[in-house]
Design an enzyme around this catalytic site. Structure first.
Site, PDB file in Angstrom:
ATOM      1  N   LYS A   1       0.836  -1.202   0.000  1.00  0.00           N
ATOM      2  CA  LYS A   1       0.000   0.000   0.000  1.00  0.00           C
ATOM      3  C   LYS A   1       0.874   1.256   0.000  1.00  0.00           C
ATOM      4  O   LYS A   1       2.091   1.180   0.237  1.00  0.00           O
ATOM      5  CB  LYS A   1      -0.933  -0.043   1.222  1.00  0.00           C
ATOM      6  CG  LYS A   1      -1.918  -1.227   1.188  1.00  0.00           C
ATOM      7  CD  LYS A   1      -2.823  -1.250   2.430  1.00  0.00           C
ATOM      8  CE  LYS A   1      -3.812  -2.419   2.352  1.00  0.00           C
ATOM      9  NZ  LYS A   1      -4.741  -2.453   3.517  1.00  0.00           N
TER      10      LYS A   1
ATOM     11  N   GLU B   1      -8.852 -11.068  -7.925  1.00  0.00           N
ATOM     12  CA  GLU B   1      -8.027  -9.876  -7.676  1.00  0.00           C
ATOM     13  C   GLU B   1      -6.897  -9.767  -8.705  1.00  0.00           C
ATOM     14  O   GLU B   1      -6.601  -8.669  -9.195  1.00  0.00           O
ATOM     15  CB  GLU B   1      -7.433  -9.942  -6.261  1.00  0.00           C
ATOM     16  CG  GLU B   1      -8.483  -9.773  -5.161  1.00  0.00           C
ATOM     17  CD  GLU B   1      -7.927 -10.036  -3.753  1.00  0.00           C
ATOM     18  OE1 GLU B   1      -8.740 -10.140  -2.831  1.00  0.00           O
ATOM     19  OE2 GLU B   1      -6.701 -10.143  -3.595  1.00  0.00           O
TER      20      GLU B   1
ATOM     21  N   THR C   1      -5.139  -8.135  10.465  1.00  0.00           N
ATOM     22  CA  THR C   1      -5.484  -6.830   9.866  1.00  0.00           C
ATOM     23  C   THR C   1      -5.048  -5.606  10.688  1.00  0.00           C
ATOM     24  O   THR C   1      -4.515  -4.644  10.150  1.00  0.00           O
ATOM     25  CB  THR C   1      -7.016  -6.769   9.633  1.00  0.00           C
ATOM     26  OG1 THR C   1      -7.407  -7.943   8.936  1.00  0.00           O
ATOM     27  CG2 THR C   1      -7.400  -5.543   8.835  1.00  0.00           C
TER      28      THR C   1
ATOM     29  N   HIS D   1      -1.643  -5.588   1.414  1.00  0.00           N
ATOM     30  CA  HIS D   1      -2.817  -6.440   1.190  1.00  0.00           C
ATOM     31  C   HIS D   1      -2.354  -7.808   0.721  1.00  0.00           C
ATOM     32  O   HIS D   1      -1.391  -7.902  -0.039  1.00  0.00           O
ATOM     33  CB  HIS D   1      -3.732  -5.844   0.118  1.00  0.00           C
ATOM     34  CG  HIS D   1      -4.693  -6.862  -0.430  1.00  0.00           C
ATOM     35  ND1 HIS D   1      -5.878  -7.172   0.195  1.00  0.00           N
ATOM     36  CD2 HIS D   1      -4.605  -7.689  -1.509  1.00  0.00           C
ATOM     37  CE1 HIS D   1      -6.477  -8.141  -0.477  1.00  0.00           C
ATOM     38  NE2 HIS D   1      -5.735  -8.468  -1.521  1.00  0.00           N
TER      39      HIS D   1
ATOM     40  N   ARG E   1       2.958  -6.750   9.343  1.00  0.00           N
ATOM     41  CA  ARG E   1       2.139  -5.732  10.034  1.00  0.00           C
ATOM     42  C   ARG E   1       2.522  -5.614  11.511  1.00  0.00           C
ATOM     43  O   ARG E   1       2.380  -4.545  12.107  1.00  0.00           O
ATOM     44  CB  ARG E   1       0.663  -6.092   9.892  1.00  0.00           C
ATOM     45  CG  ARG E   1       0.111  -5.811   8.491  1.00  0.00           C
ATOM     46  CD  ARG E   1      -1.234  -6.483   8.322  1.00  0.00           C
ATOM     47  NE  ARG E   1      -1.906  -6.118   7.081  1.00  0.00           N
ATOM     48  CZ  ARG E   1      -3.025  -6.715   6.657  1.00  0.00           C
ATOM     49  NH1 ARG E   1      -3.567  -7.685   7.360  1.00  0.00           N
ATOM     50  NH2 ARG E   1      -3.590  -6.343   5.521  1.00  0.00           N
TER      51      ARG E   1
ATOM     52  N   TYR F   1     -11.905  -4.585  -3.440  1.00  0.00           N
ATOM     53  CA  TYR F   1     -12.419  -4.887  -2.096  1.00  0.00           C
ATOM     54  C   TYR F   1     -13.833  -5.454  -2.123  1.00  0.00           C
ATOM     55  O   TYR F   1     -14.350  -5.883  -1.091  1.00  0.00           O
ATOM     56  CB  TYR F   1     -12.316  -3.663  -1.187  1.00  0.00           C
ATOM     57  CG  TYR F   1     -10.898  -3.485  -0.667  1.00  0.00           C
ATOM     58  CD1 TYR F   1     -10.364  -4.392   0.248  1.00  0.00           C
ATOM     59  CD2 TYR F   1     -10.085  -2.451  -1.117  1.00  0.00           C
ATOM     60  CE1 TYR F   1      -9.066  -4.267   0.705  1.00  0.00           C
ATOM     61  CE2 TYR F   1      -8.772  -2.320  -0.664  1.00  0.00           C
ATOM     62  CZ  TYR F   1      -8.277  -3.228   0.255  1.00  0.00           C
ATOM     63  OH  TYR F   1      -6.983  -3.111   0.710  1.00  0.00           O
TER      64      TYR F   1
ATOM     65  N   ARG G   1      -0.411 -14.868   3.810  1.00  0.00           N
ATOM     66  CA  ARG G   1      -1.241 -14.288   4.885  1.00  0.00           C
ATOM     67  C   ARG G   1      -0.536 -14.422   6.240  1.00  0.00           C
ATOM     68  O   ARG G   1      -0.594 -13.538   7.078  1.00  0.00           O
ATOM     69  CB  ARG G   1      -2.592 -15.014   4.972  1.00  0.00           C
ATOM     70  CG  ARG G   1      -3.516 -14.739   3.819  1.00  0.00           C
ATOM     71  CD  ARG G   1      -4.181 -13.398   3.888  1.00  0.00           C
ATOM     72  NE  ARG G   1      -5.264 -13.342   4.839  1.00  0.00           N
ATOM     73  CZ  ARG G   1      -6.155 -12.366   4.884  1.00  0.00           C
ATOM     74  NH1 ARG G   1      -6.081 -11.352   4.024  1.00  0.00           N
ATOM     75  NH2 ARG G   1      -7.103 -12.352   5.783  1.00  0.00           N
TER      76      ARG G   1
ATOM     77  N   ASN H   1      -1.905  -0.287   7.341  1.00  0.00           N
ATOM     78  CA  ASN H   1      -1.364  -1.608   7.663  1.00  0.00           C
ATOM     79  C   ASN H   1      -0.474  -2.165   6.554  1.00  0.00           C
ATOM     80  O   ASN H   1      -0.298  -3.365   6.419  1.00  0.00           O
ATOM     81  CB  ASN H   1      -2.484  -2.577   8.066  1.00  0.00           C
ATOM     82  CG  ASN H   1      -3.502  -2.778   6.967  1.00  0.00           C
ATOM     83  OD1 ASN H   1      -3.342  -2.268   5.869  1.00  0.00           O
ATOM     84  ND2 ASN H   1      -4.549  -3.521   7.259  1.00  0.00           N
TER      85      ASN H   1
HETATM   86  P1  GDP Z   1      -7.204  -7.868   5.440  1.00  0.00           P
HETATM   87  O1  GDP Z   1      -7.605  -8.996   4.534  1.00  0.00           O
HETATM   88  O2  GDP Z   1      -6.395  -8.321   6.621  1.00  0.00           O
HETATM   89  O3  GDP Z   1      -6.537  -6.728   4.722  1.00  0.00           O
HETATM   90  O4  GDP Z   1      -8.554  -7.278   6.077  1.00  0.00           O
HETATM   91  P2  GDP Z   1     -10.034  -7.136   5.472  1.00  0.00           P
HETATM   92  O5  GDP Z   1     -10.175  -7.816   4.155  1.00  0.00           O
HETATM   93  O6  GDP Z   1     -10.996  -7.449   6.556  1.00  0.00           O
HETATM   94  O7  GDP Z   1     -10.155  -5.551   5.231  1.00  0.00           O
HETATM   95  C1  GDP Z   1      -9.469  -4.940   4.168  1.00  0.00           C
HETATM   96  C2  GDP Z   1      -8.874  -3.640   4.646  1.00  0.00           C
HETATM   97  O8  GDP Z   1      -9.913  -2.788   5.104  1.00  0.00           O
HETATM   98  C3  GDP Z   1      -7.919  -3.779   5.817  1.00  0.00           C
HETATM   99  O9  GDP Z   1      -6.607  -4.092   5.425  1.00  0.00           O
HETATM  100  C4  GDP Z   1      -8.028  -2.421   6.452  1.00  0.00           C
HETATM  101  O10 GDP Z   1      -7.182  -1.504   5.752  1.00  0.00           O
HETATM  102  C5  GDP Z   1      -9.483  -2.029   6.219  1.00  0.00           C
HETATM  103  N1  GDP Z   1     -10.353  -2.367   7.350  1.00  0.00           N
HETATM  104  C6  GDP Z   1     -10.933  -3.566   7.600  1.00  0.00           C
HETATM  105  N2  GDP Z   1     -11.696  -3.501   8.695  1.00  0.00           N
HETATM  106  C7  GDP Z   1     -11.610  -2.233   9.147  1.00  0.00           C
HETATM  107  C8  GDP Z   1     -12.178  -1.531  10.282  1.00  0.00           C
HETATM  108  O11 GDP Z   1     -12.939  -2.067  11.097  1.00  0.00           O
HETATM  109  N3  GDP Z   1     -11.835  -0.206  10.435  1.00  0.00           N
HETATM  110  C9  GDP Z   1     -10.991   0.420   9.570  1.00  0.00           C
HETATM  111  N4  GDP Z   1     -10.681   1.706   9.760  1.00  0.00           N
HETATM  112  N5  GDP Z   1     -10.455  -0.202   8.506  1.00  0.00           N
HETATM  113  C10 GDP Z   1     -10.746  -1.508   8.298  1.00  0.00           C
HETATM  114 MG    MG Z   2      -9.079  -9.156   3.016  1.00  0.00          MG
END
Ligand code: GDP
Ligand code: MG
Length: 201
Positions: A15, A170, A125, A159, A136, A55, A119, A156
């Site tokens: 990112k 993706e 996350t 991705h 992270r 997303y 992962r 963070n």
């Molecule tokens: P990842 O697969 O670990 O990246 O997590 P997810 O697929 O659940 O979410 C994608 C991205 O959305 C994350 O990397 C965060 O940048 C953001 N995100 C997810 N959940 C939250 C949340 O509850 N609050 C905020 N501010 N950002 C979130």
């Molecule tokens: Mg994800």
């Protein structure tokens, strides 16, 4: 090569915060160290519509993310009047803003069990609770609380696709077929071959 049936491809995006903090080498080193390789890699400026598509390859992502955020708030004793969809949409909007703020490095990483392995290296996350030893957990300390206070995306760094099906979708968003290469690396012989021959002269 043996073990062909275990080979997977996964999509990784460094990112804008990773690029700005010069963590590109530090992060991709970890994938190489493990024996995984790049099928494709490039510096790019993400388009808003691509980030949205990315997303929402899981059509439930907005609702699930909204519900998760809502529950976390309620656990802190904060009453939330917005619906899960509204919160999820807000998270997505902040992500779009963040992901298009500067260059990103997009890559397809390939190898046996590449999806879960990447992962594992990336970590969970929220950097505040990501394990030490993960990308992270080691390079950033942002929290949902800090991000929400400023109404911004959580920083963070990276991705990584969550499963093989989303990885395929993706990869299609970010790469043309001709940008992905099929090749072998020298070390793969030691990782996958049944017999290791011809070392001693
Ligand atoms: P990842 O697969 O670990 O990246 O997590 P997810 O697929 O659940 O979410 C994608 C991205 O959305 C994350 O990397 C965060 O940048 C953001 N995100 C997810 N959940 C939250 C949340 O509850 N609050 C905020 N501010 N950002 C979130
Ligand atoms: Mg994800």
């Amino acid at each position: 090569m043996s073990n062909k049936q275990f080979i997977e491809r996964t999509l990784v995006i460094l990112k804008p915060d990773a690029v700005q903090r010069s963590l590109v080498g530090e992060t991709i080193k970890r994938f190489e160290n493990l024996g995984l390789k790049f099928a494709g890699i490039k510096l790019a400026l993400a388009k808003k519509e691509d980030v949205r598509m990315h997303y929402t390859v899981d059509p439930d992502w907005i609702k699930i993310t909204g519900e998760k955020a809502k529950k976390a708030k309620e656990k802190q004793g904060i009453n939330v009047s917005e619906s899960a969809e509204e919160i999820g949409e807000r998270v997505l909007e902040s992500l779009i803003k963040f992901m298009t703020a500067g260059p990103v490095v997009v890559m397809v990483i390939e190898g046996a069990h590449a999806v879960p392995l990447v992962r594992k290296i990336v970590g969970s996350t929220e950097p505040l609770s990501s394990d030490v030893g993960t990308i992270r957990g080691d390079y950033v300390f942002d929290s949902y609380e800090m991000a929400d206070t400023n109404n911004r995306a959580i920083r963070n760094l990276i991705h990584a696709s969550s499963d093989i099906e989303s990885a395929k979708k993706e990869i299609n968003i970010w790469f043309d077929e001709n940008e992905l290469l099929n090749y072998s690396t020298a070390q793969e012989r030691f990782i996958y071959d049944i017999d290791i021959k011809n070392i001693l002269q």
